[in-house]
Design a protein around this motif. Structure first.
Motif, PDB file in Angstrom:
ATOM      1  N   ALA A   1      40.178  35.209  32.793  1.00  0.00           N
ATOM      2  CA  ALA A   1      39.498  35.577  31.548  1.00  0.00           C
ATOM      3  C   ALA A   1      38.753  36.900  31.660  1.00  0.00           C
ATOM      4  O   ALA A   1      38.490  37.553  30.652  1.00  0.00           O
ATOM      5  CB  ALA A   1      38.525  34.467  31.143  1.00  0.00           C
ATOM      6  N   LEU A   2      38.422  37.296  32.880  1.00  0.00           N
ATOM      7  CA  LEU A   2      37.607  38.485  33.096  1.00  0.00           C
ATOM      8  C   LEU A   2      38.393  39.712  33.505  1.00  0.00           C
ATOM      9  O   LEU A   2      37.856  40.830  33.493  1.00  0.00           O
ATOM     10  CB  LEU A   2      36.539  38.200  34.170  1.00  0.00           C
ATOM     11  CG  LEU A   2      35.464  37.184  33.796  1.00  0.00           C
ATOM     12  CD1 LEU A   2      34.673  36.785  35.033  1.00  0.00           C
ATOM     13  CD2 LEU A   2      34.533  37.762  32.732  1.00  0.00           C
ATOM     14  N   VAL A   3      39.665  39.555  33.862  1.00  0.00           N
ATOM     15  CA  VAL A   3      40.410  40.659  34.459  1.00  0.00           C
ATOM     16  C   VAL A   3      40.597  41.831  33.490  1.00  0.00           C
ATOM     17  O   VAL A   3      40.749  42.979  33.921  1.00  0.00           O
ATOM     18  CB  VAL A   3      41.776  40.165  35.003  1.00  0.00           C
ATOM     19  CG1 VAL A   3      42.764  39.896  33.869  1.00  0.00           C
ATOM     20  CG2 VAL A   3      42.341  41.136  36.018  1.00  0.00           C
ATOM     21  N   ASN A   4      40.571  41.575  32.186  1.00  0.00           N
ATOM     22  CA  ASN A   4      40.694  42.655  31.208  1.00  0.00           C
ATOM     23  C   ASN A   4      39.337  43.213  30.783  1.00  0.00           C
ATOM     24  O   ASN A   4      39.244  43.968  29.817  1.00  0.00           O
ATOM     25  CB  ASN A   4      41.465  42.176  29.976  1.00  0.00           C
ATOM     26  CG  ASN A   4      40.826  40.978  29.300  1.00  0.00           C
ATOM     27  OD1 ASN A   4      40.399  40.049  29.982  1.00  0.00           O
ATOM     28  ND2 ASN A   4      40.764  40.966  27.972  1.00  0.00           N
ATOM     29  N   GLU A   5      38.272  42.841  31.517  1.00  0.00           N
ATOM     30  CA  GLU A   5      36.911  43.325  31.261  1.00  0.00           C
ATOM     31  C   GLU A   5      36.512  43.140  29.792  1.00  0.00           C
ATOM     32  O   GLU A   5      36.141  44.078  29.093  1.00  0.00           O
ATOM     33  CB  GLU A   5      36.779  44.791  31.676  1.00  0.00           C
ATOM     34  CG  GLU A   5      37.078  45.014  33.147  1.00  0.00           C
ATOM     35  CD  GLU A   5      36.952  46.470  33.568  1.00  0.00           C
ATOM     36  OE1 GLU A   5      36.843  47.349  32.692  1.00  0.00           O
ATOM     37  OE2 GLU A   5      36.952  46.725  34.789  1.00  0.00           O
ATOM     38  N   PRO A   6      36.553  41.899  29.305  1.00  0.00           N
ATOM     39  CA  PRO A   6      36.285  41.647  27.879  1.00  0.00           C
ATOM     40  C   PRO A   6      34.819  41.834  27.518  1.00  0.00           C
ATOM     41  O   PRO A   6      33.928  41.592  28.338  1.00  0.00           O
ATOM     42  CB  PRO A   6      36.702  40.181  27.708  1.00  0.00           C
ATOM     43  CG  PRO A   6      36.438  39.574  29.053  1.00  0.00           C
ATOM     44  CD  PRO A   6      36.801  40.649  30.035  1.00  0.00           C
ATOM     45  N   SER A   7      34.587  42.234  26.282  1.00  0.00           N
ATOM     46  CA  SER A   7      33.214  42.353  25.786  1.00  0.00           C
ATOM     47  C   SER A   7      32.690  41.019  25.274  1.00  0.00           C
ATOM     48  O   SER A   7      31.484  40.838  25.093  1.00  0.00           O
ATOM     49  CB  SER A   7      33.139  43.399  24.666  1.00  0.00           C
ATOM     50  OG  SER A   7      34.007  43.058  23.596  1.00  0.00           O
ATOM     51  N   VAL A   8      33.608  40.080  25.032  1.00  0.00           N
ATOM     52  CA  VAL A   8      33.259  38.742  24.543  1.00  0.00           C
ATOM     53  C   VAL A   8      33.891  37.711  25.468  1.00  0.00           C
ATOM     54  O   VAL A   8      35.074  37.797  25.805  1.00  0.00           O
ATOM     55  CB  VAL A   8      33.752  38.530  23.099  1.00  0.00           C
ATOM     56  CG1 VAL A   8      33.548  37.082  22.654  1.00  0.00           C
ATOM     57  CG2 VAL A   8      33.042  39.485  22.144  1.00  0.00           C
TER      58      VAL A   8
END
Length: 234
Positions: free
Chosen positions: A142-149
Motif C-alpha cells: 500500500a505504501l510503495v507508490n508513496e500515497p498521500s492517502v
C-alpha cells in the motif's frame, strides 16, 4: 484530504450506506467505527475508487473518485483486512510487481522494505508467512507508490498483542504529510491512534468528533460506553 458528501451506496434493493458526510484531514488519523456489517468497508472501497456512489460524491485530495478513478487509485494506499496475495509469490516478487504497476522507483521499494521490516522475509513465499508478517507485506504494497492517502481496513484483525503494538507504531510513523482513514470495531485502536472518530450504525453516521467530545456529548464514561449507547438502538 478525504471528503464524502451525501454518500449513499446500494446493492440491488439493500442500502449499505445512506447520506454519509465525512471529512478526513491531512496529518490526522480518522477512525471509522461500527459493528460488523455497519457499512465501514463500503465507505473504504468508495474512497479507494474500488466502487462508486449510488448517489453523492467522494473526493480524495480534491479528485472526484467517480470521474478520475485511476488517478485516485494512484494517490491512495489500501490495506485490506483480507489481502488478496498472489499464490506462490515471494515477498520480493510481489512488492516489485506492485512498484512496477505504479512506476515506483527503486528508492521507494527500499524505503518500504525498511519501514515495514521486510528484510528478514524478503525472499520468503508469502503463503508461508505468519499473519503478522503478511500484514507487514500488506502495508508495504500500500505504501510503495508513496500515497498521500492511506486507508486501513481493520489492521489489527488477527494480530497478537506484540504484533498490534508493532502495527500501531508503524501507523503513527506514517501520519505526517498523509491523510489516514482507519476502520475498526476495536475501541483500543481508536484510543491509541485516532484524532477524530465517525461512528456508523446501519449505514448512517450517528456521531462524530474527537473521542473526548463524543464522550461528553453522550454523557458516557468512555468511548466504548458511548459507542454501545449509539449503536445498540440502531
Amino acid at each position: 484530504m478525504i471528503e464524502l458528501v451525501g454518500f449513499s451506496k446500494s446493492y440491488k434493493a439493500k442500502n449499505a450506506v445512506s447520506d454519509f458526510d465525512m471529512v478526513c484531514a491531512e496529518n490526522e488519523i480518522t477512525g471509522l467505527i461500527g459493528l460488523n456489517g455497519a457499512g465501514k468497508t463500503t465507505i473504504l472501497k468508495a474512497v479507494c475508487a474500488r466502487h462508486f456512489a449510488s448517489s453523492g460524491n467522494v473526493f480524495v485530495d480534491g479528485v472526484d473518485c467517480a470521474l478520475e478513478p485511476e488517478r485516485v487509485r494512484r494517490i491512495t494506499g489500501f490495506v485490506q483486512e483480507k489481502a488478496d496475495f498472489p499464490g506462490d509469490f515471494k515477498v520480493s516478487e510481489f512488492i516489485r510487481m506492485r512498484a512496477e504497476i505504479f512506476s515506483a522507483s527503486s528508492d521507494s521499494v527500499a524505503s518500504v522494505v525498511k519501514k515495514c521490516d521486510l528484510e528478514e522475509i524478503w525472499d520468503e513465499r508469502i503463503k508461508n508467512l505468519s499473519k503478522g508478517q503478511q500484514e507487514r507485506v500488506n502495508f508495504a504494497q500500500a505504501l510503495v507508490n508513496e500515497p498521500s492517502v492511506l486507508v486501513l481496513d481493520e489492521p489489527a484483525s488477527g494480530l497478537d498483542p506484540s504484533q498490534i503494538v508493532r502495527m500501531r507504531k508503524l501507523v503513527k510513523s506514517l501520519k505526517g504529510g498523509r491523510t489516514i482513514l482507519l476502520s475498526t470495531h476495536l475501541m483500543q485502536e481508536v484510543d491509541a491512534l485516532c484524532d477524530k472518530v465517525y461512528i456508523i450504525s446501519a449505514g448512517r453516521c450517528v456521531e462524530f468528533g474527537t473521542p473526548s467530545e463524543i464522550v461528553v456529548r453522550t454523557k458516557s464514561k468512555n468511548l466504548e460506553d458511548a459507542f454501545f449507547k449509539l449503536t445498540s438502538s440502531n
